[in-house]
Scaffold this active site. Sequence first.
Site, short mmCIF file in Angstrom:
data_model
loop_
_atom_site.label_atom_id
_atom_site.label_comp_id
_atom_site.label_asym_id
_atom_site.label_seq_id
_atom_site.Cartn_x
_atom_site.Cartn_y
_atom_site.Cartn_z
N LYS A 143 0.94 -1.34 0.10
CA LYS A 143 -0.02 -0.04 0.00
C LYS A 143 0.96 1.17 0.03
CE LYS A 143 -2.12 1.82 3.78
NZ LYS A 143 -2.11 3.09 3.72
N ASP A 189 -3.35 4.24 -2.03
CA ASP A 189 -4.34 4.52 -1.06
C ASP A 189 -4.19 6.18 -1.04
OD1 ASP A 189 -5.94 5.06 1.14
OD2 ASP A 189 -4.40 4.54 2.80
N LYS A 225 -7.07 8.34 -1.54
CA LYS A 225 -8.39 8.70 -0.96
C LYS A 225 -8.86 9.99 -1.65
CE LYS A 225 -7.85 6.87 4.02
NZ LYS A 225 -6.13 6.72 3.61
N LEU A 226 -9.10 9.77 -3.06
CA LEU A 226 -9.60 11.24 -3.82
C LEU A 226 -10.80 11.44 -3.20
CD1 LEU A 226 -7.24 9.61 -5.61
CD2 LEU A 226 -8.51 10.77 -7.43
N HIS A 227 -11.10 12.98 -3.20
CA HIS A 227 -12.54 13.65 -2.77
C HIS A 227 -12.42 14.87 -3.48
CE1 HIS A 227 -15.38 14.91 0.82
NE2 HIS A 227 -15.69 15.08 -0.37
N ASP A 228 -13.20 14.99 -4.96
CA ASP A 228 -13.23 16.25 -5.20
C ASP A 228 -14.56 16.28 -6.29
OD1 ASP A 228 -12.60 18.90 -6.68
OD2 ASP A 228 -10.39 18.46 -6.48
N ILE A 229 -14.41 17.23 -7.14
CA ILE A 229 -15.75 17.40 -8.02
C ILE A 229 -15.60 16.11 -8.86
CG2 ILE A 229 -16.21 19.72 -7.91
CD1 ILE A 229 -14.79 20.04 -10.73
N THR A 233 -13.01 16.24 -11.90
CA THR A 233 -11.76 16.09 -11.61
C THR A 233 -11.25 14.71 -11.22
OG1 THR A 233 -11.81 18.29 -10.96
CG2 THR A 233 -10.06 17.04 -9.97
N THR A 265 -11.38 6.23 10.49
CA THR A 265 -11.50 5.47 12.00
C THR A 265 -11.05 6.43 12.98
OG1 THR A 265 -9.36 4.46 11.23
CG2 THR A 265 -11.43 3.04 11.29
N GLY A 325 0.89 -2.60 8.57
CA GLY A 325 1.99 -1.87 8.47
C GLY A 325 3.13 -2.10 9.79
N ARG A 326 3.22 -1.33 10.78
CA ARG A 326 4.32 -1.56 11.58
C ARG A 326 4.66 -2.95 11.90
NH1 ARG A 326 1.71 3.31 14.91
NH2 ARG A 326 0.15 2.38 13.79
O1 C5P Z 1 1.16 0.36 11.05
P1 C5P Z 1 -0.49 -0.07 10.78
O2 C5P Z 1 -0.54 -1.46 10.63
O3 C5P Z 1 -1.43 0.33 11.90
O4 C5P Z 1 -0.79 0.62 9.42
C1 C5P Z 1 -1.97 0.66 9.02
C2 C5P Z 1 -1.95 1.49 7.59
O5 C5P Z 1 -3.45 1.25 7.35
C3 C5P Z 1 -1.70 2.83 7.76
O6 C5P Z 1 -1.16 3.10 6.49
C4 C5P Z 1 -2.90 3.57 8.25
O7 C5P Z 1 -2.85 4.85 7.55
C5 C5P Z 1 -4.07 2.60 7.37
N1 C5P Z 1 -4.99 2.97 7.75
C6 C5P Z 1 -5.71 2.67 9.06
N2 C5P Z 1 -6.82 2.81 9.58
C7 C5P Z 1 -8.02 3.35 8.42
C8 C5P Z 1 -7.47 3.61 7.11
C9 C5P Z 1 -6.13 3.51 7.13
O8 C5P Z 1 -4.79 2.22 9.98
N3 C5P Z 1 -9.08 3.39 8.79
#
Ligand code: C5P
Length: 238
Positions: free
Chosen positions: A33, A60, A62-66, A69, A123, A214-215
């Site tokens: 991602k 990722d 997250k587009l938001h416009d007219i 566009t 979230t 992610g982490r």
């Molecule tokens: O490191 P971690 O596992 O928390 O990363 C989760 C990824 O998912 C991050 O890139 C975070 O911005 C994204 N994300 C999220 N919750 C959402 C939407 C996206 O944690 N509701």
Amino acid sequence: MEKRPIIALDFANQAEVAQFMAQFPTTEKLFVKIGMELFYQTGPAIVKELIAQGHAVFLDLKLHDIPNTVQKAMRGLASLGVSIVNVHAAGGIEMMQAAKKGLVEGTPTGKKIPQLIAVTQLTSTSEAQMHADQLIEVSLTKSVIHYAQCAKKAGLDGVVCSALEVAQIKAATDTDFVCLTPGIRPLGAEVGDQKRVVDPAKARTIGSTYIVVGRPITQAAEPYQAYLKIKQEWNGEQ
Ligand code: C5P
């Protein structure tokens, strides 16, 4: 078919990405991602490079416009060969339809149209904030489900949501509606700033279509080992 967890490449630049990717065998084709932080630094180059290496990309942004566009922006993104892109459902049904149209127009002949999913309520938004800032007076869950239904009506493939919302969203849309869920932590892992986490095996039984991690992978002492373990759990092999 084996499912791959989507790795959130939350890095600041191409050098950090390269350093991270070097810890995986080149034969291991990943699903990654790329979010705003990285994309706004590197532009499409990083996307093209990862796809050329055989990896799949969820862009990722997250587009938001007219609608006009968003349609034109999506046309360009589709030409990059990404697998998933997203928009904010708050942009409205017309905007989401335009996004879909742009993707169809921009996908090179013979290539697969990227899946299009919607962000409902972020979230990071609490119910109190939603009431105060957006003047939406229903419950947060009701707003999330409403946005999911709008996305379905607009012809989108699914939504980004908490694993804990999957059952309700599928019940309100359909069982094939894509539910891509972040907030995933293997048992015993650091939770960090995530509040309501689910482990990979639970996400599978709950019905998540994709998980984003992610982490627990990017910050692991041994990212490849951490990835393999999460992949096994996600595929119900542990
Ligand atoms: O490191 P971690 O596992 O928390 O990363 C989760 C990824 O998912 C991050 O890139 C975070 O911005 C994204 N994300 C999220 N919750 C959402 C939407 C996206 O944690 N509701």
